[in-house]
Write an enzyme that holds these catalytic residues in place. Structure first.
Site, PDB file in Angstrom:
ATOM      1  N   SER A  44       0.804  -1.221   0.000  1.00  0.00           N
ATOM      2  CA  SER A  44       0.000   0.000   0.000  1.00  0.00           C
ATOM      3  C   SER A  44       0.836   1.271   0.000  1.00  0.00           C
ATOM      4  O   SER A  44       0.316   2.347  -0.325  1.00  0.00           O
ATOM      5  CB  SER A  44      -0.950   0.016   1.207  1.00  0.00           C
ATOM      6  OG  SER A  44      -0.233  -0.134   2.424  1.00  0.00           O
ATOM      7  N   ASP A 319      -2.762   8.114   8.274  1.00  0.00           N
ATOM      8  CA  ASP A 319      -3.809   7.310   8.906  1.00  0.00           C
ATOM      9  C   ASP A 319      -3.283   6.330   9.947  1.00  0.00           C
ATOM     10  O   ASP A 319      -3.992   5.424  10.361  1.00  0.00           O
ATOM     11  CB  ASP A 319      -4.577   6.535   7.835  1.00  0.00           C
ATOM     12  CG  ASP A 319      -3.660   5.663   6.973  1.00  0.00           C
ATOM     13  OD1 ASP A 319      -2.467   5.526   7.315  1.00  0.00           O
ATOM     14  OD2 ASP A 319      -4.131   5.122   5.949  1.00  0.00           O
ATOM     15  N   HIS A 322       0.229   4.887   6.848  1.00  0.00           N
ATOM     16  CA  HIS A 322       0.762   5.500   5.635  1.00  0.00           C
ATOM     17  C   HIS A 322       1.125   6.964   5.874  1.00  0.00           C
ATOM     18  O   HIS A 322       0.547   7.622   6.732  1.00  0.00           O
ATOM     19  CB  HIS A 322      -0.271   5.397   4.513  1.00  0.00           C
ATOM     20  CG  HIS A 322      -0.798   4.023   4.318  1.00  0.00           C
ATOM     21  ND1 HIS A 322      -2.012   3.601   4.856  1.00  0.00           N
ATOM     22  CD2 HIS A 322      -0.274   2.945   3.684  1.00  0.00           C
ATOM     23  CE1 HIS A 322      -2.205   2.328   4.542  1.00  0.00           C
ATOM     24  NE2 HIS A 322      -1.164   1.901   3.834  1.00  0.00           N
TER      25      HIS A 322
END
Length: 359
Positions: A44, A319, A322
């Site tokens: 991610s 968050d 990230h």
């Protein structure tokens, strides 16, 4: 971002000093590689929309800072891979799994949120581990060449001859090392990660990849999510920045073994130019100097649930896992010039082999 121009100027100076101290290699005397495409593999941290296209579309406030709408990224804006594309003068990479509106003429992004180096079972819910991503690339290349040989329209596909002239970036491992810390796996589990990483890179090499840009894993113990997963704080020790020592020590050991393997691979894959990039140091320098650089508490996150903070550019973490666009931009500036690379070449010169620090 901060109050007062003096603080802002001081932050900029600190950033420049960090880059200069690290070495600031720009590939003197080397011709630029002029990469025609980039192929990225990861999780991610570099997923530009694969998970969003395949499973669940990202929602606002993701994407709000730069794109003004959700853009498939777990971030308020751009990721490091986006800054890489900008640096090399190519469009942002389309995710391989996105079937609508994608343009692969300048590369493709095989990264998938939650992906790991270790092979996963379908029951895990994350089927696209690094080996699968490498296989997807092999299929992508074969189909591209087949379509080209049929004389069909390939305006949105790379030229077959460009595969060997492309840059192959790998930014993966955070989920493996994060999990092994969380679940208290022994350090002896790390060699298996390195072996699986090597197999995937070998696949890309066998498919014609020659220039590789490999990111180390960042300091997991500094992530807000890691702080929230401590069951008993009295059983942990913390460094001067409040990061969890045990978690970061595991990452450092993984990175050491990864770098050692990269050095070995240069001999095993003689036609490859393989650059190891110390992302850990870039991120830890940011955390250590957060306030001087105009960022808020480095162990706090901007977004909680669907509610973002007022000013994402003043936070490192978006968050809890990230980074924000502002933090990604800082890290990119500190790694793309080659100052934290082995060998010390900028990303624009990463096709060159046998580069010494004296070049």
């Amino acid at each position: 971002m901060v109050e007062g121009g003096k603080i802002w100027v001081f932050g900029v100076l600190v950033s420049l000093v960090l880059m200069r101290v690290a070495g600031g290699a720009e590939g003197k005397g080397l011709a630029p590689c002029n990469f025609s495409a980039v192929y990225n593999f990861g999780d991610s941290n570099s997923d530009t929309g694969a998970f969003s296209a395949a499973v669940s579309p990202t929602q606002l406030p993701n994407g709000q800072t730069f794109f003004g709408k959700p853009a498939g990224r777990s971030c308020d804006g751009r990721l490091i891979i986006d800054f890489i594309a900008e640096e090399l003068g190519i469009p942002y990479l389309s995710p391989y799994l996105d079937s609508v509106g994608s343009n692969f003429s300048h590369g493709a992004n095989f990264a998938y949120s939650g992906a790991t180096i270790l092979r996963q079972t379908w029951q895990s819910g994350i089927p696209f581990d690094l080996a699968v991503q490498a296989t997807q690339f092999s299929q992508f290349k074969a189909r591209t060449i087949d379509i080209s040989n049929q004389g069909k329209n390939t305006s949105r596909l790379p030229r077959p001859e460009d595969f060997s002239k492309a840059l192959y970036t790998l930014d993966i491992g955070q989920n493996d090392v994060y999990g092994s810390s969380w679940l208290s796996k022994p350090p002896s589990a790390i060699p298996e990660l390195i072996d699986n990483f090597t197999l995937a890179l070998q696949t890309l090499y066998d498919q014609g990849g020659r220039a590789f840009w490999i990111h180390s894993v960042g300091p997991n113990g500094c992530l807000p999510a890691a702080q929230n997963n401590i069951w008993n704080r009295t059983q942990e020790t913390f460094d001067k920045n409040g990061c969890i020592n045990r978690w970061n020590e595991r990452v450092v050991e993984y990175n050491r073994q990864l770098k050692d393997r990269v050095i070995k691979l240069r001999a095993d894959l003689p036609e490859a130019a393989i650059t190891y990039v110390d992302v850990y140091t870039a991120k830890y320098n940011l955390i250590s100097n957060a306030k001087n650089l105009g960022f808020a508490e480095p162990l706090k996150q901007c977004k909680n649930g669907t509610t973002p903070c007022e000013n994402p550019s003043s936070y490192i973490s978006w968050d809890g896992v990230h980074y924000t666009e502002a933090a990604n931009h800082f890290v990119a500036k500190n790694i793309l010039n080659g100052s934290l690379s082995d060998p010390p070449v900028s990303i624009a010169h990463a096709c060159h082999k046998n580069v010494s620090i004296y070049n």
